[in-house]
Write a protein that holds these residues in place. Structure first.
Motif, PDB file in Angstrom:
ATOM      1  N   VAL A  22       9.445  43.545  37.350  1.00 23.19           N
ATOM      2  CA  VAL A  22      10.752  42.984  37.031  1.00 23.19           C
ATOM      3  C   VAL A  22      11.831  43.944  37.512  1.00 23.19           C
ATOM      4  O   VAL A  22      11.718  45.155  37.321  1.00 23.19           O
ATOM      5  CB  VAL A  22      10.916  42.783  35.503  1.00 23.19           C
ATOM      6  N   ILE A  23      12.882  43.408  38.135  1.00 23.45           N
ATOM      7  CA  ILE A  23      14.091  44.186  38.406  1.00 23.45           C
ATOM      8  C   ILE A  23      15.100  43.755  37.350  1.00 23.45           C
ATOM      9  O   ILE A  23      15.590  42.622  37.363  1.00 23.45           O
ATOM     10  CB  ILE A  23      14.643  43.936  39.826  1.00 23.45           C
ATOM     11  N   ASP A  24      15.385  44.647  36.418  1.00 21.65           N
ATOM     12  CA  ASP A  24      16.290  44.416  35.298  1.00 21.65           C
ATOM     13  C   ASP A  24      17.583  45.152  35.611  1.00 21.65           C
ATOM     14  O   ASP A  24      17.593  46.375  35.720  1.00 21.65           O
ATOM     15  CB  ASP A  24      15.622  44.948  34.022  1.00 21.65           C
ATOM     16  N   SER A  25      18.677  44.420  35.772  1.00 22.18           N
ATOM     17  CA  SER A  25      19.938  45.062  36.125  1.00 22.18           C
ATOM     18  C   SER A  25      21.104  44.414  35.391  1.00 22.18           C
ATOM     19  O   SER A  25      20.979  43.338  34.822  1.00 22.18           O
ATOM     20  CB  SER A  25      20.158  45.004  37.646  1.00 22.18           C
ATOM     21  N   GLY A  26      22.221  45.109  35.430  1.00 25.51           N
ATOM     22  CA  GLY A  26      23.417  44.613  34.755  1.00 25.51           C
ATOM     23  C   GLY A  26      23.563  45.217  33.378  1.00 25.51           C
ATOM     24  O   GLY A  26      22.728  46.004  32.926  1.00 25.51           O
ATOM     25  N   ASP A  29      23.837  44.596  27.340  1.00 24.91           N
ATOM     26  CA  ASP A  29      24.218  43.607  26.333  1.00 24.91           C
ATOM     27  C   ASP A  29      24.702  42.294  26.940  1.00 24.91           C
ATOM     28  O   ASP A  29      25.188  41.419  26.240  1.00 24.91           O
ATOM     29  CB  ASP A  29      25.272  44.173  25.384  1.00 24.91           C
ATOM     30  N   GLY A  30      24.556  42.131  28.259  1.00 23.84           N
ATOM     31  CA  GLY A  30      24.996  40.908  28.933  1.00 23.84           C
ATOM     32  C   GLY A  30      24.083  39.728  28.656  1.00 23.84           C
ATOM     33  O   GLY A  30      22.886  39.895  28.401  1.00 23.84           O
ATOM     34  N   GLN A  31      24.654  38.519  28.716  1.00 27.51           N
ATOM     35  CA  GLN A  31      23.850  37.302  28.588  1.00 27.51           C
ATOM     36  C   GLN A  31      22.807  37.311  29.703  1.00 27.51           C
ATOM     37  O   GLN A  31      23.134  37.538  30.860  1.00 27.51           O
ATOM     38  CB  GLN A  31      24.742  36.065  28.703  1.00 27.51           C
ATOM     39  N   PRO A  32      21.514  37.093  29.385  1.00 26.17           N
ATOM     40  CA  PRO A  32      20.467  37.247  30.392  1.00 26.17           C
ATOM     41  C   PRO A  32      20.250  36.027  31.294  1.00 26.17           C
ATOM     42  O   PRO A  32      20.290  34.888  30.843  1.00 26.17           O
ATOM     43  CB  PRO A  32      19.213  37.522  29.560  1.00 26.17           C
ATOM     44  N   PHE A  33      20.001  36.340  32.549  1.00 21.64           N
ATOM     45  CA  PHE A  33      19.560  35.380  33.549  1.00 21.64           C
ATOM     46  C   PHE A  33      18.163  35.799  33.991  1.00 21.64           C
ATOM     47  O   PHE A  33      17.954  36.970  34.310  1.00 21.64           O
ATOM     48  CB  PHE A  33      20.457  35.417  34.794  1.00 21.64           C
ATOM     49  N   VAL A  34      17.212  34.878  34.029  1.00 19.73           N
ATOM     50  CA  VAL A  34      15.889  35.121  34.604  1.00 19.73           C
ATOM     51  C   VAL A  34      15.885  34.447  35.965  1.00 19.73           C
ATOM     52  O   VAL A  34      16.148  33.247  36.073  1.00 19.73           O
ATOM     53  CB  VAL A  34      14.757  34.582  33.696  1.00 19.73           C
ATOM     54  N   LEU A  35      15.615  35.225  37.004  1.00 12.68           N
ATOM     55  CA  LEU A  35      15.701  34.764  38.391  1.00 12.68           C
ATOM     56  C   LEU A  35      14.294  34.659  38.984  1.00 12.68           C
ATOM     57  O   LEU A  35      13.565  35.656  39.053  1.00 12.68           O
ATOM     58  CB  LEU A  35      16.550  35.743  39.204  1.00 12.68           C
ATOM     59  N   LEU A  36      13.926  33.458  39.416  1.00 13.35           N
ATOM     60  CA  LEU A  36      12.580  33.189  39.929  1.00 13.35           C
ATOM     61  C   LEU A  36      12.639  32.899  41.427  1.00 13.35           C
ATOM     62  O   LEU A  36      13.281  31.937  41.856  1.00 13.35           O
ATOM     63  CB  LEU A  36      11.973  31.998  39.189  1.00 13.35           C
ATOM     64  N   HIS A  37      11.957  33.722  42.188  1.00 12.07           N
ATOM     65  CA  HIS A  37      11.941  33.571  43.644  1.00 12.07           C
ATOM     66  C   HIS A  37      11.062  32.396  44.069  1.00 12.07           C
ATOM     67  O   HIS A  37      10.241  31.897  43.317  1.00 12.07           O
ATOM     68  CB  HIS A  37      11.458  34.857  44.321  1.00 12.07           C
ATOM     69  N   GLY A  38      11.244  31.985  45.298  1.00 11.70           N
ATOM     70  CA  GLY A  38      10.429  30.917  45.871  1.00 11.70           C
ATOM     71  C   GLY A  38       9.357  31.474  46.781  1.00 11.70           C
ATOM     72  O   GLY A  38       9.121  32.677  46.841  1.00 11.70           O
ATOM     73  N   PHE A  39       8.716  30.595  47.514  1.00  5.76           N
ATOM     74  CA  PHE A  39       7.645  30.959  48.435  1.00  5.76           C
ATOM     75  C   PHE A  39       8.240  31.110  49.828  1.00  5.76           C
ATOM     76  O   PHE A  39       9.000  30.242  50.262  1.00  5.76           O
ATOM     77  CB  PHE A  39       6.570  29.864  48.441  1.00  5.76           C
ATOM     78  N   GLY A  57      29.342  40.639  34.234  1.00 13.02           N
ATOM     79  CA  GLY A  57      28.932  40.932  32.873  1.00 13.02           C
ATOM     80  C   GLY A  57      27.588  40.380  32.441  1.00 13.02           C
ATOM     81  O   GLY A  57      27.229  40.470  31.267  1.00 13.02           O
ATOM     82  N   TYR A  58      26.815  39.811  33.365  1.00 16.37           N
ATOM     83  CA  TYR A  58      25.515  39.248  33.025  1.00 16.37           C
ATOM     84  C   TYR A  58      24.392  40.242  33.328  1.00 16.37           C
ATOM     85  O   TYR A  58      24.485  41.021  34.272  1.00 16.37           O
ATOM     86  CB  TYR A  58      25.258  37.959  33.802  1.00 16.37           C
ATOM     87  N   ARG A  59      23.353  40.174  32.540  1.00 13.29           N
ATOM     88  CA  ARG A  59      22.142  40.960  32.781  1.00 13.29           C
ATOM     89  C   ARG A  59      21.152  40.071  33.507  1.00 13.29           C
ATOM     90  O   ARG A  59      21.014  38.888  33.171  1.00 13.29           O
ATOM     91  CB  ARG A  59      21.558  41.419  31.442  1.00 13.29           C
ATOM     92  N   THR A  60      20.466  40.608  34.505  1.00 16.78           N
ATOM     93  CA  THR A  60      19.530  39.797  35.280  1.00 16.78           C
ATOM     94  C   THR A  60      18.121  40.401  35.247  1.00 16.78           C
ATOM     95  O   THR A  60      17.955  41.616  35.228  1.00 16.78           O
ATOM     96  CB  THR A  60      19.993  39.658  36.749  1.00 16.78           C
ATOM     97  N   PHE A  61      17.150  39.498  35.234  1.00 17.71           N
ATOM     98  CA  PHE A  61      15.738  39.852  35.286  1.00 17.71           C
ATOM     99  C   PHE A  61      15.133  39.106  36.465  1.00 17.71           C
ATOM    100  O   PHE A  61      14.886  37.905  36.375  1.00 17.71           O
ATOM    101  CB  PHE A  61      15.026  39.430  33.994  1.00 17.71           C
ATOM    102  N   ALA A  62      14.941  39.800  37.588  1.00 14.49           N
ATOM    103  CA  ALA A  62      14.328  39.193  38.769  1.00 14.49           C
ATOM    104  C   ALA A  62      12.835  39.536  38.739  1.00 14.49           C
ATOM    105  O   ALA A  62      12.457  40.707  38.763  1.00 14.49           O
ATOM    106  CB  ALA A  62      14.984  39.711  40.039  1.00 14.49           C
ATOM    107  N   VAL A  63      12.014  38.515  38.663  1.00 19.01           N
ATOM    108  CA  VAL A  63      10.576  38.674  38.444  1.00 19.01           C
ATOM    109  C   VAL A  63       9.809  38.507  39.753  1.00 19.01           C
ATOM    110  O   VAL A  63      10.073  37.582  40.514  1.00 19.01           O
ATOM    111  CB  VAL A  63      10.081  37.597  37.446  1.00 19.01           C
ATOM    112  N   ASN A  64       8.845  39.393  39.994  1.00 22.80           N
ATOM    113  CA  ASN A  64       7.846  39.134  41.023  1.00 22.80           C
ATOM    114  C   ASN A  64       6.781  38.289  40.348  1.00 22.80           C
ATOM    115  O   ASN A  64       6.093  38.756  39.440  1.00 22.80           O
ATOM    116  CB  ASN A  64       7.231  40.431  41.560  1.00 22.80           C
TER     117      ASN A  64
END
Length: 108
Positions: A22-26, A29-39, A57-64
């Motif tokens: 996971v790349i956790d950034s931002g 205490d920001g409202q979280p976004f979960v970001l899902l990559h495609g193929f 001001g948002y926190r992001t979680f980009a998942v492999n």
């Protein structure tokens, strides 16, 4: 909001013996976004989007996702069913312990 989650970054999570990057950034205490990559992308494909969200001001979680994290590459095709991929994401959301905005593209 869960203060324990706010004070620490999530670099990975586990589910059924697999480890997902996971790349956790931002702001923590920001409202979280979960970001899902495609193929055939990876979580790095969200870098520019995450930067914009973080600046606002948002926190992001980009998942492999399954098959892309080195610790989550099962050999059986049945281990890539849609329902299994959904449960992987649910495991991360359970860790975050907040409502999230869920963003994906393509197969994400």
């Amino acid at each position: 909001m869960n203060l324990a989650i706010q004070k620490q970054r999530i670099e990975s999570f586990q589910r059924e013996g697999f480890s997902f990057d996971v790349i956790d950034s931002g702001p923590l205490d920001g409202q979280p976004f979960v970001l899902l990559h495609g193929f055939p992308e990876t979580n790095k494909s969200w870098q520019e989007t995450a930067e914009i969200l973080n600046q606002n001001g948002y926190r992001t979680f980009a998942v492999n996702q399954r098959g892309y994290s080195l610790g989550a590459q099962p050999q059986n095709r049945r281990d890539y069913r849609s329902s299994t991929l959904v449960e992987d994401v649910n495991a991360l959301i359970d860790m975050i312990q907040q409502q999230v905005y869920l963003v994906g593209h393509d197969w994400g």
